[in-house]
Motif scaffolding. Structure first.
Motif, PDB file in Angstrom:
ATOM      1  N   UNK A 135      70.753  52.361  36.776  1.00 50.08           N
ATOM      2  CA  UNK A 135      70.824  53.822  36.752  1.00 50.08           C
ATOM      3  C   UNK A 135      71.199  54.368  35.381  1.00 50.08           C
ATOM      4  N   UNK A 136      70.552  55.440  34.994  1.00 54.34           N
ATOM      5  CA  UNK A 136      70.885  56.101  33.734  1.00 54.34           C
ATOM      6  C   UNK A 136      72.168  56.916  33.915  1.00 54.34           C
ATOM      7  N   UNK A 137      72.814  57.238  32.812  1.00 51.71           N
ATOM      8  CA  UNK A 137      74.017  58.064  32.859  1.00 51.71           C
ATOM      9  C   UNK A 137      73.755  59.344  32.071  1.00 51.71           C
ATOM     10  N   UNK A 138      72.902  60.173  32.657  1.00 54.64           N
ATOM     11  CA  UNK A 138      72.458  61.373  31.939  1.00 54.64           C
ATOM     12  C   UNK A 138      72.765  62.676  32.672  1.00 54.64           C
ATOM     13  N   UNK A 139      73.238  62.583  33.923  1.00 51.74           N
ATOM     14  CA  UNK A 139      73.395  63.809  34.711  1.00 51.74           C
ATOM     15  C   UNK A 139      74.828  63.946  35.219  1.00 51.74           C
ATOM     16  N   UNK A 140      75.197  65.198  35.512  1.00 53.98           N
ATOM     17  CA  UNK A 140      76.497  65.497  36.098  1.00 53.98           C
ATOM     18  C   UNK A 140      76.289  66.100  37.478  1.00 53.98           C
ATOM     19  N   UNK A 171      77.629  56.651  46.168  1.00 57.16           N
ATOM     20  CA  UNK A 171      77.643  56.377  44.732  1.00 57.16           C
ATOM     21  C   UNK A 171      76.400  55.586  44.314  1.00 57.16           C
ATOM     22  N   UNK A 172      75.917  54.722  45.191  1.00 60.88           N
ATOM     23  CA  UNK A 172      74.665  54.002  44.921  1.00 60.88           C
ATOM     24  C   UNK A 172      73.529  54.990  44.722  1.00 60.88           C
ATOM     25  N   UNK A 173      73.412  55.938  45.643  1.00 57.98           N
ATOM     26  CA  UNK A 173      72.346  56.939  45.555  1.00 57.98           C
ATOM     27  C   UNK A 173      72.528  57.836  44.338  1.00 57.98           C
ATOM     28  N   UNK A 174      73.771  58.218  44.065  1.00 58.72           N
ATOM     29  CA  UNK A 174      74.038  59.104  42.923  1.00 58.72           C
ATOM     30  C   UNK A 174      73.727  58.415  41.599  1.00 58.72           C
ATOM     31  N   UNK A 175      74.083  57.129  41.483  1.00 57.17           N
ATOM     32  CA  UNK A 175      73.767  56.396  40.242  1.00 57.17           C
ATOM     33  C   UNK A 175      72.257  56.213  40.109  1.00 57.17           C
ATOM     34  N   UNK A 176      71.563  56.010  41.219  1.00 55.29           N
ATOM     35  CA  UNK A 176      70.105  55.889  41.172  1.00 55.29           C
ATOM     36  C   UNK A 176      69.461  57.189  40.703  1.00 55.29           C
ATOM     37  N   UNK A 177      70.139  58.318  40.969  1.00 56.79           N
ATOM     38  CA  UNK A 177      69.638  59.622  40.526  1.00 56.79           C
ATOM     39  C   UNK A 177      70.012  59.939  39.079  1.00 56.79           C
ATOM     40  N   UNK A 178      70.776  59.061  38.443  1.00 57.85           N
ATOM     41  CA  UNK A 178      71.118  59.262  37.051  1.00 57.85           C
ATOM     42  C   UNK A 178      72.461  59.900  36.788  1.00 57.85           C
TER      43      UNK A 178
END
Length: 271
Positions: A135-140, A171-178
């Motif tokens: 997962x990317x770390x680009x969104x809040x 958190x799995x789903x949220x990290x998959x969403x970036x």
């Protein structure tokens, strides 16, 4: 119920509710393995509300923003606070609806088996780690659309299967969403507020209709002890998790889940 039994239940509830390792699995398994009797509705109520107040205290600024956002929604004003409140509203119904269906159909007890817990503990632990690695770390949280919020709500509904972990799968789903690790954890814990609140109210309803035999062995003093311990454990757990999650990632939790799930499978098939 002994003080040791009460203390273990309270600490399990407080420590595992917000870690991605499944609190329901950890609450079910001691009774299955050690032969403990059900703790009863009073203890459920107090454990739920102890955890709830820990989230409210730690995220008090976010809770204030959500309340402000709800007022802005009523006035049809769209801003950061109202979007956050709206996303939480959108994310909540799937779990409540599926929970009601499972409860009314009597299927909630049918899925509380050690084998199911072992499998879901391993499978969703691996998925948690993979989403964190890829997962990317680009969104809040503020970047979430209503579709993303609904997707997180669907993920939360899947967590009704013991061993999945509500915080873990969201958190799995949220990290998959970036979403970043911190933001994924933040929204996951904010999502827990209505779920834990409804769970506590349902336990309170069960308490009101409980028979004397169901309440035997659990006093108000027992309940207050469980609530206090659950609150302290949950608040400490949230504080440390939010502080360390950006550095440690999800690997330690995946490894823990693999060990726990494997140990359960060994126990099941060697019995």
């Amino acid at each position: 119920m002994s003080w040791l039994h009460l203390t273990i239940l309270a600490l399990i509830q407080g420590l595992t509710e917000f870690l991605p390792i499944s609190s329901s699995a950890h609450l079910i398994l001691p009774a299955k393995i050690l032969g403990w009797r059900d703790q009863g509705p009073l203890i459920d109520v107090m454990a739920h509300f102890g955890s709830l107040f820990a989230v409210l205290l730690y995220f008090r600024k976010d809770v204030g923003s959500i309340l402000t956002g709800l007022m802005d929604l009523l006035k049809r004003r769209l801003n950061t606070d109202s979007v956050l409140a709206l996303n939480l509203i959108i994310a909540t119904p799937p779990a409540l609806l599926l929970g009601a269906i499972l409860r009314l159909g009597g299927w909630d007890e049918a899925i509380r088996s050690p084998l199911i817990i072992a499998i879901t503990t391993i499978v969703f632990g691996v998925l948690l780690w993979l989403s964190d690695v890829w997962g990317k770390e680009t969104r809040t949280t503020e970047d979430l659309t209503w579709k993303g919020a609904f997707g997180l709500g669907l993920a939360q509904a899947v967590a009704l299967i013991p061993g999945t972990s509500r915080s873990g799968i969201t958190m799995t789903a949220a990290r998959a969403m970036g979403l970043t690790r911190v933001e994924a954890a933040r929204f996951s814990m904010l999502m827990s507020l209505p779920i834990i609140g409804v769970g506590g109210l349902f336990a309170l309803y069960s308490l009101a209709g409980a028979t004397n035999s169901e309440l035997a062995g659990a006093s108000l003093t027992d309940g207050l002890w469980v609530a206090a311990l659950s609150f302290v454990a949950a608040f400490a757990c949230i504080s440390l998790f939010m502080k360390w999650i950006s550095r440690i990632g999800m690997l330690p939790f995946m490894l823990y889940r693999l060990v726990l799930g494997s140990a359960l499978l060994i126990w099941i098939f060697s019995a």
